[in-house]
Design an enzyme around this catalytic site. Structure first.
Site, PDB file in Angstrom:
ATOM      1  CG  LEU A  34      19.118  10.224  -0.514  1.00  0.00           C
ATOM      2  CD1 LEU A  34      18.157  11.282  -1.040  1.00  0.00           C
ATOM      3  CD2 LEU A  34      20.413  10.222  -1.313  1.00  0.00           C
ATOM      4  CG  ASP A  35      23.808   9.628   6.807  1.00  0.00           C
ATOM      5  OD1 ASP A  35      23.263   8.829   7.596  1.00  0.00           O
ATOM      6  OD2 ASP A  35      24.598  10.523   7.175  1.00  0.00           O
TER       7      ASP A  35
END
Length: 582
Positions: free
Chosen positions: A239-240
């Site tokens: 999850l950037d």
């Protein structure tokens, strides 16, 4: 409807209520739950996942790479990448993180134009599936923002669906002084739309426009993307920039409760759709904030150990592990069902925000000065008071370890292997950036051509040239590659190196970084000692209290140890793994 399904529906309903109760009080929660379950194709009888199950072991090791880090004539880069892994790393690396492989407009992939297709210059979904069939595949869910050239943003400008209400806007008169910034560029960008001028929130750059998760339709779009990635073989979701997801003017707009709840919701959906899948949160923030993304065993399965790279580099450049040791002593053991993601280098630089509260200004300045002397560049952010603060050091790790604070020396190889031996022994899953495995140095030409500091550590190898270097046993690339592969292989056979095995810090002086690992069945003990100094060190064996009735062996050299000997001699930057077997 069975009990498990009722429990899942209630859990999703609770997530949605917490996320949207303030901003969408009229949201039809029941209908939204039905739609999310339908999008994710979760069966009515889907088993309830075990929150405390470990879907990893000591045999896991991961490589981080761009899809085009390796190039060969007449081949798509993803095909070249798979060929290299099959030829050189089969049985060594079992997981691979391919950095964003989608069409993009900037930031080497992190400004995504289209989440549903593979960048045709790299290959196609067939290439991704081929990698996922043989290796555990990690992919980026670039969830905070997308490209200003995306279809969604074009529709935002036209005020058409989908997209017209997908992006976060704010008034330039709003009090945004408390917003935590990872960059120095202005936060808001004026954009002319069919509805007039809108000021779009841009956490990272004007080409990376932030999405507005206050709109449930944005959440649904990303759930569709998650389902697509699962179907294409992705089993680890990164999850950037997730910490910046939820914004509220007048607040820091980082790590807000709604952000944590979105992570919880995604985990609920993903692990019910694919029980063995893993969520990892990419939160390059101070240590205690980073730890919060474990939640109560209901958020990330893995979190990046962001403080490890700068503290380990600082320890090796100073010959003093005091700060590294203090930090490790404060780290809580990860509960079953979670673990740490250990790395020293990545496609980004060595993050410096995670040193806040751990290094003082003088120590941080000494570190950044040394890295600049070794060819690195420092990237900056704007702090709350408006002053610039170092955000990350951009440098290839092999060059970052080419000397000490005093300057370059002849221990580059030894120091580099020591850093990775320490990482391999620590609690957590180890990850290797491809350019660390290959001992790639600073790429000044690529940096200057791109105009971005981070490109210094994003070299592209011609595979034929790389094969030639790896075939030469005297090249720095072959020496490092073979040494690291050997260490990974040794680690994979040790139950005491399970990512969740017991870990205790040992106190053997400032220049010796040491810790003890014990297997989960308590049958194997490994004492990990590393000499951080450029001079030899003698360690009294009595200090680690080897039980005389056990047979002790040093795993890296293979030598048998006499527990009654007085001293253990460590060469400069030598690491030993002393095990009683199992």
């Amino acid at each position: 409807m069975n009990a498990i399904n009722l429990q899942l529906r209630q859990k999703l309903s609770d997530h949605l209520h917490i996320i949207y109760q303030q901003v969408q009080p009229e949201l039809a929660i029941v209908d939204c739950v039905d739609e999310l379950l339908d999008i994710m194709q979760i069966a009515a009888d889907a088993p309830s996942p075990d929150a405390y199950a470990n879907h990893w072991s000591e045999r896991d090791a991961l490589m981080i790479t761009y899809g085009d880090s390796l190039l060969a004539p007449q081949e798509k880069p993803l095909e070249t990448l798979k060929n290299f892994i099959d030829e050189q790393l089969a049985g060594v690396i079992n997981s691979i993180h391919i950095l964003p492989f989608f069409p993009y407009s900037s930031d080497d992939g992190f400004s995504v134009i289209d989440y549903s297709t593979v960048n045709e210059s790299l290959g196609d979904w067939q290439h991704i599936r081929a990698l996922g069939e043989q290796y555990r595949l990690m992919a980026d869910l670039v969830i905070n923002h997308c490209s200003a050239r995306s279809y969604w943003f074009e529709n935002f400008i036209k005020q058409q669906s989908p997209g017209k209400d997908y992006f976060f806007t704010a008034s330039p008169q709003a009090d945004l002084s408390a917003v935590v910034r990872p960059r120095t560029n202005p936060l808001l960008q004026a954009v002319e739309t069919q509805a007039g001028t809108r000021h779009v929130w841009c956490t990272f750059s004007f080409d990376q426009v932030d999405l507005d998760f206050r709109n449930p339709e944005v959440l649904k779009q990303f759930v569709r993307i998650v389902r697509l990635y699962l179907d294409q073989g992705v089993r680890i979701f990164r999850l950037d920039a997730i910490a910046f997801l939820w914004k509220v003017p007048g607040t820091s707009s980082i790590n807000l409760p709604e952000t944590h709840e979105v992570v919880r919701l995604l985990r609920t959906l993903i692990e019910h759709a694919e029980p063995g899948a893993v969520i990892i949160t990419e939160t390059n923030i101070p240590n205690q904030e980073n730890l919060s993304y474990f939640g109560n065993n209901n958020e990330a399965h893995w979190i990046y150990n962001f403080s490890l790279p700068p503290l380990l580099v600082q320890a090796l450049l100073t010959g003093n592990g005091t700060h590294l040791k203090r930090w490790m002593m404060t780290m809580p053991p990860a509960r079953n069902g979670t673990t740490y993601f250990n790395f020293i280098a990545s496609h980004d630089g060595i993050g410096l925000r995670p040193t806040e509260g751990l290094l003082n200004d003088d120590e941080l300045n000494a570190l950044t000065h040394a890295l600049e002397q070794f060819g690195g560049r420092i990237s900056w952010r704007t702090s709350a008071d408006g002053s610039p603060r170092p955000y990350e050091a951009n440098i290839a790790l092999y060059d970052a370890l080419k000397g000490t604070i005093a300057g370059p020396d002849n221990f580059n190889f030894e120091r580099f292997i020591c850093a990775h031996a320490i990482m391999l022994g620590l609690e957590g899953v180890p990850a290797f950036y491809i350019h660390s495995l290959l001992a790639t140095g600073n790429d000044y030409q690529r940096m200057e051509h791109s105009g971005h500091n981070r490109a210094i550590n994003r070299h592209q190898w011609q595979k034929a040239q790389l094969d030639s270097q790896l075939a030469d046993p005297n090249s720095q690339h072959a020496r490092v590659f073979n040494a690291l592969k050997r260490l990974i292989g040794i680690r994979a056979e040790q139950p005491a190196f399970h990512p969740n095995a017991t870990q205790f810090t040992l106190h053997l002086g400032d220049s010796i970084f040491a810790f003890w690992r014990q297997s989960m069945d308590r049958q194997q003990n490994i004492f990990c000692l590393s000499n951080l100094a450029h001079t030899a060190q003698d360690v009294p064996l009595s200090a680690i209290n080897l039980v005389c009735t056990d047979n002790w062996r040093e795993l890296i050299s293979g030598e048998t140890l006499d527990p009654q000997a007085e001293l253990l001699h460590l060469a400069p930057y030598q690491t030993v793994w002393i095990s009683n077997g199992c």
